[in-house]
Design an enzyme around this catalytic site. Structure first.
Site, PDB file in Angstrom:
ATOM      1  N   GLY A  96      12.146 -10.564  13.016  1.00 44.24           N
ATOM      2  CA  GLY A  96      12.478  -9.211  12.569  1.00 44.24           C
ATOM      3  C   GLY A  96      11.430  -8.180  12.957  1.00 44.24           C
ATOM      4  O   GLY A  96      11.775  -7.048  13.317  1.00 44.24           O
ATOM      5  N   ALA A  97      10.159  -8.554  12.921  1.00 40.42           N
ATOM      6  CA  ALA A  97       9.090  -7.593  13.219  1.00 40.42           C
ATOM      7  C   ALA A  97       9.186  -7.126  14.668  1.00 40.42           C
ATOM      8  O   ALA A  97       9.088  -5.927  14.960  1.00 40.42           O
ATOM      9  CB  ALA A  97       7.727  -8.223  12.940  1.00 40.42           C
ATOM     10  N   LYS A 137      15.063  -6.039   4.578  1.00 38.79           N
ATOM     11  CA  LYS A 137      15.362  -5.014   5.595  1.00 38.79           C
ATOM     12  C   LYS A 137      16.762  -5.173   6.195  1.00 38.79           C
ATOM     13  O   LYS A 137      17.435  -4.183   6.463  1.00 38.79           O
ATOM     14  CB  LYS A 137      14.312  -5.034   6.705  1.00 38.79           C
ATOM     15  N   ARG A 142      15.541 -17.709  20.678  1.00 37.82           N
ATOM     16  CA  ARG A 142      15.505 -16.480  19.866  1.00 37.82           C
ATOM     17  C   ARG A 142      15.094 -15.288  20.719  1.00 37.82           C
ATOM     18  O   ARG A 142      15.585 -14.173  20.554  1.00 37.82           O
ATOM     19  CB  ARG A 142      14.503 -16.622  18.714  1.00 37.82           C
ATOM     20  N   MET A 171       0.323  -6.520  14.487  1.00 35.75           N
ATOM     21  CA  MET A 171       1.120  -5.728  13.543  1.00 35.75           C
ATOM     22  C   MET A 171       0.694  -6.011  12.099  1.00 35.75           C
ATOM     23  O   MET A 171       1.095  -5.297  11.182  1.00 35.75           O
ATOM     24  CB  MET A 171       2.614  -5.987  13.761  1.00 35.75           C
ATOM     25  N   GLY A 200      -2.734  -3.421  12.423  1.00 40.52           N
ATOM     26  CA  GLY A 200      -1.515  -2.661  12.197  1.00 40.52           C
ATOM     27  C   GLY A 200      -1.567  -1.674  11.035  1.00 40.52           C
ATOM     28  O   GLY A 200      -0.514  -1.172  10.614  1.00 40.52           O
ATOM     29  N   ASN A 213      14.137   0.151   7.064  1.00 40.91           N
ATOM     30  CA  ASN A 213      13.004   0.195   6.125  1.00 40.91           C
ATOM     31  C   ASN A 213      13.021   1.473   5.297  1.00 40.91           C
ATOM     32  O   ASN A 213      12.156   1.668   4.454  1.00 40.91           O
ATOM     33  CB  ASN A 213      11.671   0.050   6.870  1.00 40.91           C
ATOM     34  N   TYR A 241      -2.467  -6.496   9.168  1.00 40.45           N
ATOM     35  CA  TYR A 241      -3.771  -5.878   8.923  1.00 40.45           C
ATOM     36  C   TYR A 241      -4.360  -6.537   7.688  1.00 40.45           C
ATOM     37  O   TYR A 241      -3.662  -7.229   6.947  1.00 40.45           O
ATOM     38  CB  TYR A 241      -3.626  -4.358   8.689  1.00 40.45           C
ATOM     39  N   LYS A 267       0.831  -1.209   0.000  1.00 41.64           N
ATOM     40  CA  LYS A 267       0.000   0.000   0.000  1.00 41.64           C
ATOM     41  C   LYS A 267       0.865   1.258   0.000  1.00 41.64           C
ATOM     42  O   LYS A 267       0.338   2.377  -0.006  1.00 41.64           O
ATOM     43  CB  LYS A 267      -0.877   0.035   1.261  1.00 41.64           C
TER      44      LYS A 267
HETATM   45  P1  ATR Z   1       9.455 -11.551  10.791  1.00 41.10           P
HETATM   46  O1  ATR Z   1      10.640 -10.874  10.175  1.00 41.10           O
HETATM   47  O2  ATR Z   1       8.159 -11.303  10.084  1.00 41.10           O
HETATM   48  O3  ATR Z   1       9.350 -11.317  12.253  1.00 41.10           O
HETATM   49  P2  ATR Z   1      10.623 -14.140  11.256  1.00 41.10           P
HETATM   50  O4  ATR Z   1      11.951 -13.572  11.584  1.00 41.10           O
HETATM   51  O5  ATR Z   1      10.543 -15.386  10.437  1.00 41.10           O
HETATM   52  O6  ATR Z   1       9.707 -13.110  10.516  1.00 41.10           O
HETATM   53  O7  ATR Z   1       9.841 -14.380  12.649  1.00 41.10           O
HETATM   54  C1  ATR Z   1       8.567 -14.901  12.689  1.00 41.10           C
HETATM   55  C2  ATR Z   1       8.104 -14.922  14.133  1.00 41.10           C
HETATM   56  O8  ATR Z   1       6.799 -15.533  14.198  1.00 41.10           O
HETATM   57  C3  ATR Z   1       8.988 -15.755  15.045  1.00 41.10           C
HETATM   58  O9  ATR Z   1       8.945 -15.216  16.339  1.00 41.10           O
HETATM   59  C4  ATR Z   1       8.279 -17.118  14.997  1.00 41.10           C
HETATM   60  O10 ATR Z   1       8.558 -17.958  16.080  1.00 41.10           O
HETATM   61  P3  ATR Z   1       9.883 -18.889  16.065  1.00 41.10           P
HETATM   62  O11 ATR Z   1      11.032 -17.984  16.412  1.00 41.10           O
HETATM   63  O12 ATR Z   1       9.614 -19.898  17.091  1.00 41.10           O
HETATM   64  O13 ATR Z   1       9.967 -19.452  14.674  1.00 41.10           O
HETATM   65  C5  ATR Z   1       6.851 -16.675  15.041  1.00 41.10           C
HETATM   66  N1  ATR Z   1       5.900 -17.670  14.542  1.00 41.10           N
HETATM   67  C6  ATR Z   1       5.670 -18.007  13.265  1.00 41.10           C
HETATM   68  N2  ATR Z   1       4.700 -18.952  13.174  1.00 41.10           N
HETATM   69  C7  ATR Z   1       4.292 -19.202  14.462  1.00 41.10           C
HETATM   70  C8  ATR Z   1       3.301 -20.054  15.065  1.00 41.10           C
HETATM   71  N3  ATR Z   1       2.531 -20.839  14.312  1.00 41.10           N
HETATM   72  N4  ATR Z   1       3.170 -20.025  16.383  1.00 41.10           N
HETATM   73  C9  ATR Z   1       3.945 -19.220  17.168  1.00 41.10           C
HETATM   74  N5  ATR Z   1       4.893 -18.389  16.664  1.00 41.10           N
HETATM   75  C10 ATR Z   1       5.064 -18.385  15.335  1.00 41.10           C
END
Ligand code: ATR
Length: 272
Positions: A130-131, A65, A156, A215, A239, A86, A217, A15
């Site tokens: 990352g978010a 990013k 993590r 975060m 978000g 960003n 939407y 967007k």
């Molecule tokens: P982003 O940059 O969007 O944050 P990312 O670095 O892949 O993407 O992180 C995704 C986040 O969503 C992580 O905290 C991930 O948990 P893990 O560190 O355990 O992988 C979390 N996540 C994704 N799918 C999930 C699920 N089904 N249940 C709980 N946490 C989830």
């Protein structure tokens, strides 16, 4: 007319061109904003080419990013904390600066648009990717009573706590781990909803009338928002406001003018 763009992969859903066109119209700035789908292997060369052609600035979204931060000559402190950028621009000597406006975008949406005070609140961040990394330092600076990171992979979350320790104290807990404070605000920074996977949170973790903020939407409310409403949340927010606020901060960095955001949020909402 100065050229701006967002680079990402995928990018068709973005967007940002609409948002920045509305900002430009509102402030009378002479600029054009595109979106480009760029593969990871081409990202650095595309950024260099864009600025060599006289481009004014770039937004960068998933998955670039971290690469945007790495290629910058002058990363801002908040980009350095997030290890991700960003927003890119070029300084008069030709170097590339990088900033991260996601955290300030989230905080402005919470505090200005939704009139929530974060000071003294117990905040729960879901996710440690990352978010979450991009916004936690800004949340700490709002003086909450506590910030807790819950993540499926505990290591993590621990790494994130260590990296941001100089900003303030954060707690780490496993998903649904009891024993912490009752959380006043829960922010979903996971990508679970993108994969259609529910988080299955325990409602007992939250204070009465807690606020839930996703975060993500979309045209419909997210699964996380529906869960929060059913669990007794006083407000369940998406978000979109954060998206517009991070864009406004980028716009202000590039053009030195801060656009008004509420009308833009309403217009983008109608177009979803
Ligand atoms: P982003 O940059 O969007 O944050 P990312 O670095 O892949 O993407 O992180 C995704 C986040 O969503 C992580 O905290 C991930 O948990 P893990 O560190 O355990 O992988 C979390 N996540 C994704 N799918 C999930 C699920 N089904 N249940 C709980 N946490 C989830």
């Amino acid at each position: 007319m100065t050229q701006y763009a967002v680079m990402g992969d995928p990018i068709s859903h973005s967007k940002s061109p609409q948002i920045h066109s509305l900002f430009a119209e509102q402030t009378g700035e002479d600029m054009h904003y595109d979106k480009f789908q760029i593969a990871a292997a081409d990202f650095s060369a595309e950024v260099a080419g864009f600025f060599e052609r006289g481009g004014g600035g770039l937004n960068v979204t998933v998955p670039h990013k971290e690469a945007a931060f790495a290629l910058a000559d002058y990363p801002s402190p908040r980009a350095s904390l997030a290890r991700a950028a960003n927003t890119l621009g070029r300084d008069p000597e030709g170097g590339i600066w990088a900033d991260n406006t996601d955290g300030v975008g989230l905080v402005r949406d919470l505090t200005d648009n939704h009139q929530l005070s974060l000071s003294g609140k117990h905040i729960l961040m879901l996710g440690a990717g990352g978010a979450a990394r991009g916004v936690l330092a800004e949340l700490i600076h709002c003086a909450p009573a506590s910030i807790t990171i819950m993540n499926r992979t505990l290591s993590r979350a621990e790494e994130l706590r260590t990296d941001l320790a100089a900003q303030g104290v954060m707690h780490v807990r496993a998903m649904n781990e009891p024993g912490g404070p009752r959380y006043d605000l829960v922010i979903n920074g996971t990508s679970a909803s993108l994969k259609n996977e529910g988080l299955q949170l325990d409602a007992a973790l939250f204070a009465a009338n807690f606020v839930a903020y996703d975060m993500m939407y979309g045209a419909e409310e997210t699964d996380f928002m529906s869960w929060a409403t059913a669990a007794g949340a006083g407000a369940s927010l998406d978000g979109l406001g954060m998206l517009v606020e991070q864009a406004a901060e980028s716009f202000a960095l590039w053009r030195g003018k801060r656009p008004e955001t509420q009308r833009v949020i309403d217009q983008i909402r109608q177009s979803l």
